[in-house]
Write a protein that holds these residues in place. Structure first.
Motif, PDB file in Angstrom:
ATOM      1  N   SER A  32      17.865  38.851  40.703  1.00 48.79           N
ATOM      2  CA  SER A  32      17.050  37.769  40.155  1.00 48.79           C
ATOM      3  C   SER A  32      15.975  38.391  39.272  1.00 48.79           C
ATOM      4  O   SER A  32      15.641  39.576  39.421  1.00 48.79           O
ATOM      5  CB  SER A  32      16.409  36.943  41.279  1.00 48.79           C
ATOM      6  N   PRO A  33      15.397  37.630  38.329  1.00 44.20           N
ATOM      7  CA  PRO A  33      14.430  38.213  37.381  1.00 44.20           C
ATOM      8  C   PRO A  33      13.242  38.894  38.047  1.00 44.20           C
ATOM      9  O   PRO A  33      12.791  39.939  37.590  1.00 44.20           O
ATOM     10  CB  PRO A  33      13.990  37.009  36.551  1.00 44.20           C
ATOM     11  N   ARG A  34      12.712  38.328  39.122  1.00 42.22           N
ATOM     12  CA  ARG A  34      11.536  38.898  39.784  1.00 42.22           C
ATOM     13  C   ARG A  34      11.891  39.739  41.009  1.00 42.22           C
ATOM     14  O   ARG A  34      11.004  40.237  41.694  1.00 42.22           O
ATOM     15  CB  ARG A  34      10.576  37.778  40.189  1.00 42.22           C
ATOM     16  N   SER A  71      35.095  41.668  45.147  1.00 42.56           N
ATOM     17  CA  SER A  71      35.939  41.213  44.050  1.00 42.56           C
ATOM     18  C   SER A  71      35.190  40.194  43.212  1.00 42.56           C
ATOM     19  O   SER A  71      34.251  39.536  43.685  1.00 42.56           O
ATOM     20  CB  SER A  71      37.232  40.608  44.606  1.00 42.56           C
ATOM     21  N   LEU A  72      35.627  40.039  41.961  1.00 43.57           N
ATOM     22  CA  LEU A  72      35.046  39.039  41.076  1.00 43.57           C
ATOM     23  C   LEU A  72      35.720  37.683  41.231  1.00 43.57           C
ATOM     24  O   LEU A  72      35.308  36.720  40.600  1.00 43.57           O
ATOM     25  CB  LEU A  72      35.151  39.504  39.615  1.00 43.57           C
ATOM     26  N   LYS A  73      36.768  37.626  42.046  1.00 41.50           N
ATOM     27  CA  LYS A  73      37.447  36.358  42.289  1.00 41.50           C
ATOM     28  C   LYS A  73      37.302  35.968  43.757  1.00 41.50           C
ATOM     29  O   LYS A  73      36.921  36.785  44.595  1.00 41.50           O
ATOM     30  CB  LYS A  73      38.931  36.460  41.920  1.00 41.50           C
ATOM     31  N   ARG A  74      37.626  34.742  44.053  1.00 45.97           N
ATOM     32  CA  ARG A  74      37.538  34.263  45.432  1.00 45.97           C
ATOM     33  C   ARG A  74      38.659  34.892  46.255  1.00 45.97           C
ATOM     34  O   ARG A  74      39.813  34.903  45.825  1.00 45.97           O
ATOM     35  CB  ARG A  74      37.634  32.734  45.469  1.00 45.97           C
ATOM     36  N   LEU A  75      38.311  35.384  47.423  1.00 47.76           N
ATOM     37  CA  LEU A  75      39.301  36.046  48.267  1.00 47.76           C
ATOM     38  C   LEU A  75      40.231  35.021  48.903  1.00 47.76           C
ATOM     39  O   LEU A  75      39.806  33.957  49.349  1.00 47.76           O
ATOM     40  CB  LEU A  75      38.597  36.863  49.360  1.00 47.76           C
ATOM     41  N   LYS A  76      41.523  35.384  48.945  1.00 48.11           N
ATOM     42  CA  LYS A  76      42.543  34.524  49.528  1.00 48.11           C
ATOM     43  C   LYS A  76      43.196  35.236  50.706  1.00 48.11           C
ATOM     44  O   LYS A  76      42.869  36.374  51.033  1.00 48.11           O
ATOM     45  CB  LYS A  76      43.578  34.150  48.467  1.00 48.11           C
ATOM     46  N   LEU A  77      44.175  34.547  51.314  1.00 51.34           N
ATOM     47  CA  LEU A  77      44.852  35.111  52.483  1.00 51.34           C
ATOM     48  C   LEU A  77      45.551  36.426  52.143  1.00 51.34           C
ATOM     49  O   LEU A  77      45.592  37.344  52.967  1.00 51.34           O
ATOM     50  CB  LEU A  77      45.860  34.097  53.034  1.00 51.34           C
ATOM     51  N   ALA A  78      46.089  36.541  50.921  1.00 49.05           N
ATOM     52  CA  ALA A  78      46.798  37.766  50.529  1.00 49.05           C
ATOM     53  C   ALA A  78      45.882  38.983  50.525  1.00 49.05           C
ATOM     54  O   ALA A  78      46.346  40.107  50.744  1.00 49.05           O
ATOM     55  CB  ALA A  78      47.426  37.572  49.152  1.00 49.05           C
ATOM     56  N   PHE A 126      27.875  41.611  43.359  1.00 50.22           N
ATOM     57  CA  PHE A 126      29.144  41.303  42.709  1.00 50.22           C
ATOM     58  C   PHE A 126      29.218  39.841  42.282  1.00 50.22           C
ATOM     59  O   PHE A 126      29.934  39.506  41.330  1.00 50.22           O
ATOM     60  CB  PHE A 126      30.303  41.664  43.637  1.00 50.22           C
ATOM     61  N   HIS A 127      28.503  38.977  42.966  1.00 50.08           N
ATOM     62  CA  HIS A 127      28.385  37.598  42.490  1.00 50.08           C
ATOM     63  C   HIS A 127      27.613  37.561  41.179  1.00 50.08           C
ATOM     64  O   HIS A 127      27.934  36.773  40.277  1.00 50.08           O
ATOM     65  CB  HIS A 127      27.685  36.735  43.543  1.00 50.08           C
ATOM     66  N   LYS A 128      26.629  38.440  41.051  1.00 49.52           N
ATOM     67  CA  LYS A 128      25.884  38.573  39.785  1.00 49.52           C
ATOM     68  C   LYS A 128      26.816  39.071  38.677  1.00 49.52           C
ATOM     69  O   LYS A 128      26.718  38.636  37.528  1.00 49.52           O
ATOM     70  CB  LYS A 128      24.725  39.556  39.995  1.00 49.52           C
ATOM     71  N   PHE A 129      27.727  39.988  39.021  1.00 53.31           N
ATOM     72  CA  PHE A 129      28.704  40.479  38.051  1.00 53.31           C
ATOM     73  C   PHE A 129      29.537  39.319  37.489  1.00 53.31           C
ATOM     74  O   PHE A 129      29.898  39.316  36.313  1.00 53.31           O
ATOM     75  CB  PHE A 129      29.644  41.486  38.713  1.00 53.31           C
ATOM     76  N   LYS A 132      24.819  43.189  27.560  1.00 56.90           N
ATOM     77  CA  LYS A 132      25.277  44.542  27.863  1.00 56.90           C
ATOM     78  C   LYS A 132      26.355  44.550  28.940  1.00 56.90           C
ATOM     79  O   LYS A 132      27.271  45.365  28.897  1.00 56.90           O
ATOM     80  CB  LYS A 132      24.092  45.405  28.322  1.00 56.90           C
ATOM     81  N   GLY A 133      26.224  43.654  29.891  1.00 55.28           N
ATOM     82  CA  GLY A 133      27.170  43.656  31.002  1.00 55.28           C
ATOM     83  C   GLY A 133      26.715  44.583  32.114  1.00 55.28           C
ATOM     84  O   GLY A 133      25.744  45.336  31.971  1.00 55.28           O
ATOM     85  N   LEU A 134      27.398  44.538  33.234  1.00 52.24           N
ATOM     86  CA  LEU A 134      27.037  45.304  34.417  1.00 52.24           C
ATOM     87  C   LEU A 134      28.231  46.132  34.882  1.00 52.24           C
ATOM     88  O   LEU A 134      29.385  45.787  34.620  1.00 52.24           O
ATOM     89  CB  LEU A 134      26.596  44.366  35.549  1.00 52.24           C
ATOM     90  N   MET A 135      27.930  47.229  35.588  1.00 51.50           N
ATOM     91  CA  MET A 135      29.002  48.065  36.134  1.00 51.50           C
ATOM     92  C   MET A 135      28.566  48.655  37.469  1.00 51.50           C
ATOM     93  O   MET A 135      27.368  48.790  37.747  1.00 51.50           O
ATOM     94  CB  MET A 135      29.387  49.188  35.172  1.00 51.50           C
ATOM     95  N   ALA A 136      29.553  48.982  38.283  1.00 47.45           N
ATOM     96  CA  ALA A 136      29.326  49.601  39.595  1.00 47.45           C
ATOM     97  C   ALA A 136      30.270  50.779  39.740  1.00 47.45           C
ATOM     98  O   ALA A 136      31.457  50.684  39.427  1.00 47.45           O
ATOM     99  CB  ALA A 136      29.564  48.591  40.710  1.00 47.45           C
TER     100      ALA A 136
END
Length: 426
Positions: A187-189, A272-279, A78-81, A88-92
């Protein structure tokens, strides 16, 4: 096997607070002792070879494999996302099965046993444990009439988890044969990662393409035809990388019929694609408060409260701390709830804290109560995770992260630990 040995009572365990429909209950099979002894003997034989039969993408019930590998890999993906600039983009895709154990077909198991090449006598013993089962449901303390089963494995049978993942191996085989273009590389390899399997929890990764989406849908539909499984569309999810445009998202989402969400939960870890918070961890605080409210209605001694805090409340954040970056504020809130519960009065009012929390967290030999602060436990839990990671150099997780961060991963980690210790010293 005598049919009477396979007669099974079913206890219904509620999944939610106020269950209304049968799907809100989890059926647990209460198998007889005679049957469990016979099934355990077969399980002990099966354990010796099953790790060689199941691909490394499946982590559940496999000796030597750990859930931590899937959690770390999923977060790396998900960090790669988030940072990928692939056009093309990525999906899960996260697939959820309806009554996965209860829907698995017996003919599929029979064919799987033949495909693996088990001896006929051993295969017959395994099928004998599954076929010809009768159930009686316990409702308000009384047993219902006997119901003959025609498919599925019993949740509570020692054999069921192993037979289920053997049948679920069909997904991995089908993806390997028909979905060779599926999967992504961190990673590429690095190795190509197509799927994460933990029993019936399925997470499939791919580049964004209408052709790949159709091929993946065909693989899933074929698996359902072979085994009798059904997809739970309301709980299945799809997640796209940041580069994917809205029209492409809409087409693929319509093709599958799943929800398009910005974040998803896998094995209890929020991806998640964002940094997790307390909420994002508010639901865990709600679980802690629900337990405290239920216990607060009972008359408990100080020793009883300490036992409940140590065995239950303080152990709840451990899993999250191990596999995700939990905000310190969340751990402070959990610690605060434990302190207040320890000294609260039976009437529900807040009581005076006669002993400091730091003193309570000392060992009993030093005059404390042996409680462990969740904040102080973070470093030890993550050190254990790092140790397990470096011990399994043949795992998919290690190969992926090693190719991403370089061959001197261990040396770099040791240097960082040494420099941090030197900073603390100075």
């Amino acid at each position: 096997m005598s049919r009477n040995w396979k007669d099974t009572l079913i206890a219904l365990i509620a999944k939610i607070k106020s269950p209304l429909t049968p799907s809100n209950y989890r059926p647990i099979s209460l198998c007889q002792t005679n049957y469990k002894i016979a099934a355990t003997i077969l399980v002990n034989r099966l354990k010796k070879c099953i790790s060689k039969l199941i691909t490394e993408e499946q982590m559940a019930f496999m000796p030597g494999r750990s859930i931590s590998e899937h959690c770390l890999l999923a977060q790396e993906i998900f960090h790669k996302f988030k940072i990928s600039k692939n056009k093309k983009g990525l999906m899960a895709l996260k697939l959820d099965m309806e009554q996965a154990y209860d829907s698995m077909g017996w003919p599929a198991l029979d064919q799987i046993l033949k495909w693996y090449g088990f001896p006929c006598f051993f295969s017959k013993l395994l099928m004998e444990c599954v076929v010809g089962v009768r159930f009686s449901i316990i409702i308000n303390g009384r047993n219902s009439e006997w119901i003959d089963a025609h498919s599925g494995f019993r949740q509570g049978c020692p054999l069921s988890p192993y037979l289920f993942i053997m049948c679920f191996q069909l997904v991995s085989n089908s993806i390997e044969q028909k979905g060779q273009d599926l999967g992504i590389r961190v990673s590429p390899r690095g190795p190509r990662i197509t799927q994460h399997l933990y029993a019936d929890d399925v997470l499939i990764f791919s580049h964004v393409s209408i052709g790949l989406a159709k091929a993946l849908k065909k693989i899933v539909e074929d698996f359902f035809k072979w085994t009798g499984q059904r997809i739970n569309v309301s709980k299945s999810q799809i997640n796209f990388g940041k580069v994917v445009g809205y029209p492409t998202k809409k087409k693929i989402t319509r093709l599958f019929g799943y929800k398009n969400l910005k974040e998803m939960s896998y094995l209890g870890i929020k991806l998640s694609l964002k940094r997790l918070k307390l909420a994002d961890f508010q639901y865990m605080l709600s679980n802690v408060m629900d337990r405290i409210n239920a216990w607060g209605k009972k008359t408990l001694s100080l020793g009883g409260k300490i036992t409940l805090i140590s065995s239950s409340l303080l152990s709840m954040p451990n899993f999250l701390v191990n596999y995700s970056l939990v905000p310190k504020k969340y751990l402070y809130e959990v610690e605060k709830l434990c302190r207040n519960f320890l000294w609260h009065k039976p009437s529900g009012e807040h009581g005076m804290h006669y002993v400091a929390w730091e003193d309570k967290c000392k060992t009993r030999s030093m005059g404390g109560m042996g409680l462990q602060s969740p904040i102080m436990r973070v470093s030890s839990l993550r050190s254990k995770l790092a140790w397990d990671f470096f011990q399994k150099t043949d795992s998919l997780c290690y190969k992926t992260i090693k190719h991403k961060y370089g061959d001197d991963l261990m040396i770099g980690t040791q240097k960082k630990v040494t420099s941090d210790a030197w900073k603390n010293f100075t």
